[in-house]
Motif scaffolding. Structure first.
Motif, PDB file in Angstrom:
ATOM      1  N   ASN A  71     -38.899 -32.392  53.378  1.00 42.50           N
ATOM      2  CA  ASN A  71     -40.350 -33.372  53.024  1.00 42.50           C
ATOM      3  C   ASN A  71     -41.031 -33.171  54.640  1.00 42.50           C
ATOM      4  OD1 ASN A  71     -41.752 -35.650  52.439  1.00 42.50           O
ATOM      5  ND2 ASN A  71     -41.142 -36.999  54.274  1.00 42.50           N
ATOM      6  N   ASP A  72     -42.368 -33.132  54.742  1.00 40.55           N
ATOM      7  CA  ASP A  72     -43.519 -33.113  56.106  1.00 40.55           C
ATOM      8  C   ASP A  72     -43.091 -34.417  56.377  1.00 40.55           C
ATOM      9  OD1 ASP A  72     -45.072 -33.750  53.521  1.00 40.55           O
ATOM     10  OD2 ASP A  72     -46.433 -32.860  54.204  1.00 40.55           O
ATOM     11  N   ASP A  73     -43.220 -34.781  57.916  1.00 37.88           N
ATOM     12  CA  ASP A  73     -43.702 -35.885  58.348  1.00 37.88           C
ATOM     13  C   ASP A  73     -44.176 -35.229  59.428  1.00 37.88           C
ATOM     14  OD1 ASP A  73     -43.585 -38.164  59.320  1.00 37.88           O
ATOM     15  OD2 ASP A  73     -41.377 -38.069  59.245  1.00 37.88           O
ATOM     16  N   GLN A 109     -39.059 -31.831  48.381  1.00 38.09           N
ATOM     17  CA  GLN A 109     -38.858 -32.879  47.231  1.00 38.09           C
ATOM     18  C   GLN A 109     -40.552 -32.681  46.117  1.00 38.09           C
ATOM     19  OE1 GLN A 109     -39.660 -36.304  49.263  1.00 38.09           O
ATOM     20  NE2 GLN A 109     -36.744 -36.574  49.571  1.00 38.09           N
ATOM     21  N   PRO A 110     -40.491 -33.019  45.124  1.00 37.19           N
ATOM     22  CA  PRO A 110     -41.127 -33.428  44.097  1.00 37.19           C
ATOM     23  C   PRO A 110     -43.047 -33.359  44.804  1.00 37.19           C
ATOM     24  CG  PRO A 110     -39.540 -33.933  43.092  1.00 37.19           C
ATOM     25  CD  PRO A 110     -38.620 -33.950  44.558  1.00 37.19           C
ATOM     26  N   GLY A 111     -44.312 -33.021  45.060  1.00 36.71           N
ATOM     27  CA  GLY A 111     -45.370 -33.499  45.523  1.00 36.71           C
ATOM     28  C   GLY A 111     -44.906 -33.251  46.789  1.00 36.71           C
ATOM     29  N   GLU A 122     -38.762 -32.054  58.209  1.00 39.45           N
ATOM     30  CA  GLU A 122     -37.420 -32.088  57.996  1.00 39.45           C
ATOM     31  C   GLU A 122     -36.369 -32.394  56.896  1.00 39.45           C
ATOM     32  OE1 GLU A 122     -37.904 -37.071  58.289  1.00 39.45           O
ATOM     33  OE2 GLU A 122     -39.557 -36.723  56.608  1.00 39.45           O
ATOM     34  N   ASN A 123     -35.010 -32.505  56.724  1.00 43.27           N
ATOM     35  CA  ASN A 123     -34.034 -33.243  55.725  1.00 43.27           C
ATOM     36  C   ASN A 123     -33.960 -34.041  55.406  1.00 43.27           C
ATOM     37  OD1 ASN A 123     -32.701 -31.288  53.823  1.00 43.27           O
ATOM     38  ND2 ASN A 123     -30.889 -31.958  54.614  1.00 43.27           N
ATOM     39  N   VAL A 124     -34.172 -34.386  53.809  1.00 43.15           N
ATOM     40  CA  VAL A 124     -33.424 -36.545  53.507  1.00 43.15           C
ATOM     41  C   VAL A 124     -32.347 -35.968  52.655  1.00 43.15           C
ATOM     42  CG1 VAL A 124     -34.886 -38.010  52.381  1.00 43.15           C
ATOM     43  CG2 VAL A 124     -36.164 -36.768  53.630  1.00 43.15           C
ATOM     44  N   GLN A 125     -31.516 -37.218  53.424  1.00 44.64           N
ATOM     45  CA  GLN A 125     -30.675 -37.384  52.118  1.00 44.64           C
ATOM     46  C   GLN A 125     -30.459 -38.837  51.367  1.00 44.64           C
ATOM     47  OE1 GLN A 125     -26.613 -37.726  53.695  1.00 44.64           O
ATOM     48  NE2 GLN A 125     -25.914 -36.223  52.686  1.00 44.64           N
ATOM     49  N   LYS A 126     -31.309 -38.796  50.502  1.00 43.27           N
ATOM     50  CA  LYS A 126     -31.060 -39.495  50.099  1.00 43.27           C
ATOM     51  C   LYS A 126     -30.159 -40.821  48.683  1.00 43.27           C
ATOM     52  CE  LYS A 126     -35.691 -41.368  50.729  1.00 43.27           C
ATOM     53  NZ  LYS A 126     -36.988 -41.471  50.513  1.00 43.27           N
ATOM     54  N   THR A 127     -29.766 -38.979  48.453  1.00 40.24           N
ATOM     55  CA  THR A 127     -28.749 -39.207  48.203  1.00 40.24           C
ATOM     56  C   THR A 127     -27.984 -37.765  47.624  1.00 40.24           C
ATOM     57  OG1 THR A 127     -29.494 -38.031  46.013  1.00 40.24           O
ATOM     58  CG2 THR A 127     -30.083 -40.272  45.629  1.00 40.24           C
ATOM     59  N   PRO A 128     -26.215 -37.564  47.421  1.00 44.41           N
ATOM     60  CA  PRO A 128     -25.176 -36.382  46.848  1.00 44.41           C
ATOM     61  C   PRO A 128     -26.201 -36.025  46.544  1.00 44.41           C
ATOM     62  CG  PRO A 128     -23.751 -39.071  46.040  1.00 44.41           C
ATOM     63  CD  PRO A 128     -25.916 -39.256  46.420  1.00 44.41           C
ATOM     64  N   GLY A 129     -25.877 -35.064  46.919  1.00 44.70           N
ATOM     65  CA  GLY A 129     -26.347 -33.360  46.223  1.00 44.70           C
ATOM     66  C   GLY A 129     -26.624 -32.829  47.504  1.00 44.70           C
ATOM     67  N   VAL A 130     -27.329 -30.938  47.421  1.00 41.94           N
ATOM     68  CA  VAL A 130     -27.809 -30.384  47.673  1.00 41.94           C
ATOM     69  C   VAL A 130     -29.067 -31.054  49.087  1.00 41.94           C
ATOM     70  CG1 VAL A 130     -27.530 -28.628  46.292  1.00 41.94           C
ATOM     71  CG2 VAL A 130     -30.688 -29.586  46.362  1.00 41.94           C
ATOM     72  N   GLY A 131     -29.384 -32.291  48.854  1.00 36.28           N
ATOM     73  CA  GLY A 131     -30.766 -32.338  50.157  1.00 36.28           C
ATOM     74  C   GLY A 131     -32.318 -31.840  49.343  1.00 36.28           C
ATOM     75  N   GLN A 132     -33.458 -32.766  50.018  1.00 32.58           N
ATOM     76  CA  GLN A 132     -34.394 -31.843  49.763  1.00 32.58           C
ATOM     77  C   GLN A 132     -35.012 -31.934  51.004  1.00 32.58           C
ATOM     78  OE1 GLN A 132     -35.186 -34.924  46.573  1.00 32.58           O
ATOM     79  NE2 GLN A 132     -35.369 -32.545  44.626  1.00 32.58           N
TER      80      GLN A 132
END
Length: 371
Positions: A357-359, A330-332, A345-355
């Motif tokens: 994030n570090d957690d 994801q940006p940033g 982790e893989n984040v799915q908030k909107t349809p598409g390829v997904g992005q």
């Protein structure tokens, strides 16, 4: 410096004259030859003037005692005897003074003669000095002429010296240029010789490498045949794997099977669950795989993937030890918020390829296994 010119009129312009006996002094000076002479002549005139006044007084008293005014004669005859005695004493004093003045006059005459003799001597000295001055002038002119000749010779020698020095500088420059060219040629020769030796050594090395490459080429030809045979065998195995269906609950993509959990655990426990199933957390190395996983995940949910920088902060690696080549952050991100976000982790908030994030690895959420 030229000698000071002195005119005869600097001594006395008019003759001394006084009562026809002594010349009267009158100085008209253009240039004063001797201060002492002027002072002496002035004193002489003053003394002679005093002596002349004394003579006049003596003449009036003693030259006309019985003649003149009758009143005066009668007065003399009628004077008492004491007055005659006084007159005799005064006459004697006057005679003494007359004698002294006469003596002083003679002394002044002698002083005048002495001063005149000194003047004549000074004139002689002046003429001598004038002659010496003329000789010095002539010598000076001769020396000036000699100096001019020497100056001209000096300038000619200077011109010749400058020409010789310019010629010397030109020869020095030519010599320096020739020496530089010689050194450059020597350096070039040495360089060419070294390059020739290097080329010869390189040629020998290339010849050796050529022989080695020929041998390696033969070996590669043999290896290529073996690899082609092994490739055919592996392709058969892959085709067989691709044709093999995944177990129930798993989804197939290419040659791998994927499982998305329905429960939530932390990153370490999630990976352990995958290992127990003979798999591991998913390793994503293509856009197509990322798109496929994004379709498997429940809507608006995150899932652990096999990505971590727990071994070295900022260096992200997959659980199989490979480096991250394809990235979908994801940006940033990653930003290691509070310094303890070491799992991906893989984040799915909107349809598409997904992005991604570090957690924090302690967070609980779904996970994706791959085998």
């Amino acid at each position: 410096m030229d000698l000071m010119e002195i005119d005869d009129d600097m001594y006395i312009d008019r003759h001394l004259s006084m009562e026809g006996l002594i010349p009267k002094v009158d100085f008209q000076r253009r240039k004063q030859p001797s201060r002492c002479v002027s002072v002496c002549l002035g004193l002489l005139c003053a003394v002679l003037l005093a002596g002349n006044i004394g003579q006049l007084i003596n003449y009036e008293i003693f030259s006309h005692p019985a003649s003149g005014d009758p009143m005066q004669s009668g007065y003399v005859q009628d004077r008492p005897q004491s007055s005659d005695n006084n007159s005799a004493a005064e006459r004697k004093q006057l005679e003494t003074r007359l004698t002294n003045l006469t003596t002083e006059k003679d002394q002044l005459h002698q002083s005048y003669d002495s001063v005149t003799a000194e003047r004549d001597e000074l004139k002689v000295s002046f003429n001598k000095v004038g002659n010496e001055r003329d000789m010095l002038r002539a010598s000076k002119e001769q020396r000036q002429s000699n100096y001019s000749d020497l100056q001209r010779e000096k300038e000619e020698l200077q011109t010749e010296f400058s020409a010789l020095r310019a010629n010397r500088d030109q020869l020095q420059s030519t010599y320096t240029s020739l020496k530089t060219n010689h050194d450059q040629m020597q350096l070039s020769y040495s360089s060419v010789t070294a390059e020739r030796d290097e080329f010869k050594a390189s040629f020998n090395n290339l010849q050796t490498e050529k022989d080695q490459l020929q041998r390696e080429h033969s070996q590669l030809e043999t290896n290529h045949s073996v690899l082609r045979r092994e490739k055919g065998e592996l392709q058969k195995k892959i085709d067989k794997i691709r044709a093999r269906p995944c177990q129930t609950g798993w989804s197939k993509f290419d040659i791998s099977c994927y499982f998305v959990s329905s429960v939530s655990k932390n990153w370490t426990s999630s990976r352990q669950e995958c290992i127990e199933e003979g798999a591991d957390l998913v390793v994503i190395d293509s856009l197509e795989e990322q798109e496929f996983l994004n379709m498997l995940m429940p809507k608006s949910q995150n899932a652990w993937i096999g990505l971590t920088d727990s071994l070295q902060e900022g260096t992200w690696m997959w659980v199989d030890g490979s480096n991250v080549t394809t990235q979908f952050w994801q940006p940033g991100q990653p930003n290691s918020y509070n310094g303890n976000q070491d799992c991906g982790e893989n984040v799915q908030k909107t349809p598409g390829v997904g992005q991604w994030n570090d957690d924090g690895c302690f967070a609980v959420q779904n996970w994706i296994c791959e085998k």
